[in-house]
Design an enzyme around this catalytic site. Structure first.
Site, PDB file in Angstrom:
ATOM      1  N   ARG A 126      -7.956   1.363  -4.689  1.00 12.14           N
ATOM      2  CA  ARG A 126      -7.322   1.148  -3.381  1.00 12.14           C
ATOM      3  C   ARG A 126      -7.967   2.077  -2.369  1.00 12.14           C
ATOM      4  O   ARG A 126      -8.049   3.286  -2.590  1.00 12.14           O
ATOM      5  CB  ARG A 126      -5.817   1.385  -3.410  1.00 12.14           C
ATOM      6  CG  ARG A 126      -5.203   1.088  -2.029  1.00 12.14           C
ATOM      7  CD  ARG A 126      -3.704   0.977  -2.011  1.00 12.14           C
ATOM      8  NE  ARG A 126      -3.269   0.548  -0.688  1.00 12.14           N
ATOM      9  CZ  ARG A 126      -2.161  -0.136  -0.442  1.00 12.14           C
ATOM     10  NH1 ARG A 126      -1.364  -0.489  -1.414  1.00 12.14           N
ATOM     11  NH2 ARG A 126      -1.834  -0.476   0.791  1.00 12.14           N
ATOM     12  N   ASN A 130       2.120  -9.996   4.194  1.00  9.11           N
ATOM     13  CA  ASN A 130       1.289  -9.930   5.405  1.00  9.11           C
ATOM     14  C   ASN A 130       1.653 -10.996   6.447  1.00  9.11           C
ATOM     15  O   ASN A 130       1.256 -10.889   7.616  1.00  9.11           O
ATOM     16  CB  ASN A 130      -0.207 -10.036   5.054  1.00  9.11           C
ATOM     17  CG  ASN A 130      -0.777  -8.797   4.388  1.00  9.11           C
ATOM     18  OD1 ASN A 130      -1.682  -8.872   3.568  1.00  9.11           O
ATOM     19  ND2 ASN A 130      -0.254  -7.623   4.727  1.00  9.11           N
ATOM     20  N   ASP A 186      -7.844  -1.973   1.724  1.00 12.25           N
ATOM     21  CA  ASP A 186      -6.912  -1.515   2.769  1.00 12.25           C
ATOM     22  C   ASP A 186      -7.618  -0.604   3.770  1.00 12.25           C
ATOM     23  O   ASP A 186      -8.575   0.092   3.425  1.00 12.25           O
ATOM     24  CB  ASP A 186      -5.737  -0.780   2.110  1.00 12.25           C
ATOM     25  CG  ASP A 186      -4.565  -0.637   3.055  1.00 12.25           C
ATOM     26  OD1 ASP A 186      -4.479  -1.398   4.043  1.00 12.25           O
ATOM     27  OD2 ASP A 186      -3.720   0.240   2.808  1.00 12.25           O
TER      28      ASP A 186
HETATM   29  C1  IPE Z   1      -2.112  -4.608   0.901  1.00 13.93           C
HETATM   30  O1  IPE Z   1      -2.321  -3.902   2.064  1.00 13.93           O
HETATM   31  C2  IPE Z   1      -2.485  -6.052   1.068  1.00 13.93           C
HETATM   32  C3  IPE Z   1      -3.900  -6.343   1.219  1.00 13.93           C
HETATM   33  C4  IPE Z   1      -4.871  -5.473   1.180  1.00 13.93           C
HETATM   34  C5  IPE Z   1      -4.225  -7.726   1.418  1.00 13.93           C
HETATM   35  P1  IPE Z   1      -1.164  -3.704   3.143  1.00 13.93           P
HETATM   36  O2  IPE Z   1      -1.739  -2.926   4.259  1.00 13.93           O
HETATM   37  O3  IPE Z   1      -0.551  -5.009   3.478  1.00 13.93           O
HETATM   38  O4  IPE Z   1      -0.084  -2.854   2.315  1.00 13.93           O
HETATM   39  P2  IPE Z   1       1.014  -1.840   2.801  1.00 13.93           P
HETATM   40  O5  IPE Z   1       1.778  -2.503   3.899  1.00 13.93           O
HETATM   41  O6  IPE Z   1       0.312  -0.608   3.273  1.00 13.93           O
HETATM   42  O7  IPE Z   1       1.833  -1.553   1.584  1.00 13.93           O
HETATM   43  C1  IPE Z   2      -6.228  -4.467   4.871  1.00 15.16           C
HETATM   44  O1  IPE Z   2      -6.324  -3.686   6.012  1.00 15.16           O
HETATM   45  C2  IPE Z   2      -6.441  -5.937   5.147  1.00 15.16           C
HETATM   46  C3  IPE Z   2      -5.242  -6.774   5.005  1.00 15.16           C
HETATM   47  C4  IPE Z   2      -4.054  -6.367   4.663  1.00 15.16           C
HETATM   48  C5  IPE Z   2      -5.411  -8.175   5.266  1.00 15.16           C
HETATM   49  P1  IPE Z   2      -5.082  -3.461   6.944  1.00 15.16           P
HETATM   50  O2  IPE Z   2      -5.034  -4.529   7.967  1.00 15.16           O
HETATM   51  O3  IPE Z   2      -3.843  -3.305   6.143  1.00 15.16           O
HETATM   52  O4  IPE Z   2      -5.470  -2.080   7.638  1.00 15.16           O
HETATM   53  P2  IPE Z   2      -4.506  -0.855   7.883  1.00 15.16           P
HETATM   54  O5  IPE Z   2      -3.896  -0.499   6.563  1.00 15.16           O
HETATM   55  O6  IPE Z   2      -3.478  -1.304   8.867  1.00 15.16           O
HETATM   56  O7  IPE Z   2      -5.393   0.202   8.409  1.00 15.16           O
HETATM   57 MG    MG Z   3      -2.916  -1.745   5.280  1.00 15.80          MG
END
Ligand code: IPE
Ligand code: IPE
Ligand code: MG
Length: 251
Positions: free
Chosen positions: A197, A77, A29
């Site tokens: 995480r 997502n 993340d």
């Molecule tokens: C979790 O991250 C999913 C992945 C890393 C693929 P998200 O960014 O989607 O999760 P939330 O929205 O912060 O819970």
């Molecule tokens: C995780 O990074 C990757 C995926 C969920 C695919 P994010 O895209 O959620 O990045 P932040 O959390 O918005 O910074």
């Molecule tokens: Mg994220």
């Protein structure tokens, strides 16, 4: 490709090789925030995140950790802007195609878990081909969770079991933890010992809900594109300091 020398090619001496996690799950993340902090579009963070994942895989191999499961795309997502979703799905396809020869050279065995049928057909084809070609590799067992949702996985398992009961092939009292596990996408894998995480969020976001029952959870503020060998070393040190009681008490 030969990994860049980082000074951490060997297992750091402060880690106990006999107490390493055997299966690690990682919620990658913080890509978007990493890019935004630099004034880049969010998707640049996803691109950089691929390099982080490659380096983590190599590090697992170098340090003797046999299994890694990475959360690449959640069922939630899909709710992001379509340009970002499209970028991610295209990125997965391209990375799979480009990295196959390296995965073969490094003996990586790749598998995907999730509702793969809902992914674009061209990506499904790339996934099937990578899984097939790496199936006999003897190195790290690398699992990618894509269009993965823990609740959906549990529902799918329930449906499959209910179907067998309805057909008279199974009786309800045969349904136990071992049987349930066989119906999960991760039937072939041990449960994670450690969940990492990045980017500071204290939640599991629908990842491996069943499998993480007794995982040690490690959250770091480091954003995924910055999660390097040093950061991983810190995660393993923290893991080795945990007292895993599994509900029991120490005498
Ligand atoms: C979790 O991250 C999913 C992945 C890393 C693929 P998200 O960014 O989607 O999760 P939330 O929205 O912060 O819970
Ligand atoms: C995780 O990074 C990757 C995926 C969920 C695919 P994010 O895209 O959620 O990045 P932040 O959390 O918005 O910074
Ligand atoms: Mg994220």
């Amino acid at each position: 490709m030969i990994a860049k020398p980082t000074g951490l090619q060997k297992l750091p001496s402060d880690l106990d090789e006999n107490r390493l996690p055997q299966q690690i799950a990682v919620i990658m993340d913080g890509n978007g925030r990493w890019a935004q902090q630099r004034g880049f579009p969010r998707v640049m963070g996803h691109r950089k995140g691929v390099d982080t994942l490659k380096e983590l895989l190599r590090c697992c191999r170098d340090w003797g950790i046999p299994g890694l499961t990475a959360y690449a795309f959640s069922t939630e997502n899909w709710g992001r802007p379509s340009e970002e979703v499209d970028f991610l799905l295209t990125l997965f396809e391209r990375v799979l195609r480009q990295q196959l020869s390296e995965m073969m050279a490094e003996e990586v065995r790749i598998r995907f878990v999730g509702n793969l049928e809902a992914l674009p057909e061209s990506l499904q084809a790339e996934i099937a081909s990578a899984m097939e070609q790496t199936a006999n590799n003897q190195g790290i067992e690398f699992t990618v969770a894509s269009n993965y949702g823990g609740r959906q996985e549990i529902i799918a398992a329930c449906r499959a079991i209910a179907q067998q009961v309805q057909e008279g092939r199974l009786s309800p009292d045969q349904v136990d933890e071992a049987l349930f596990k066989q119906h999960l996408y991760t039937a072939h894998l041990p449960d994670p010992d450690l969940l990492i995480r990045t980017s500071g969020e204290m939640r599991i976001s629908n990842f491996l809900l069943w499998q993480l029952a007794y995982a040690e959870i490690y959250v770091t503020d480091t954003l995924w594109p910055d999660f390097d060998r040093h950061a991983f070393h810190q995660a393993l040190l923290a893991f080795q300091q945990r007292d895993r009681r599994f509900g029991k008490i120490r005498k």
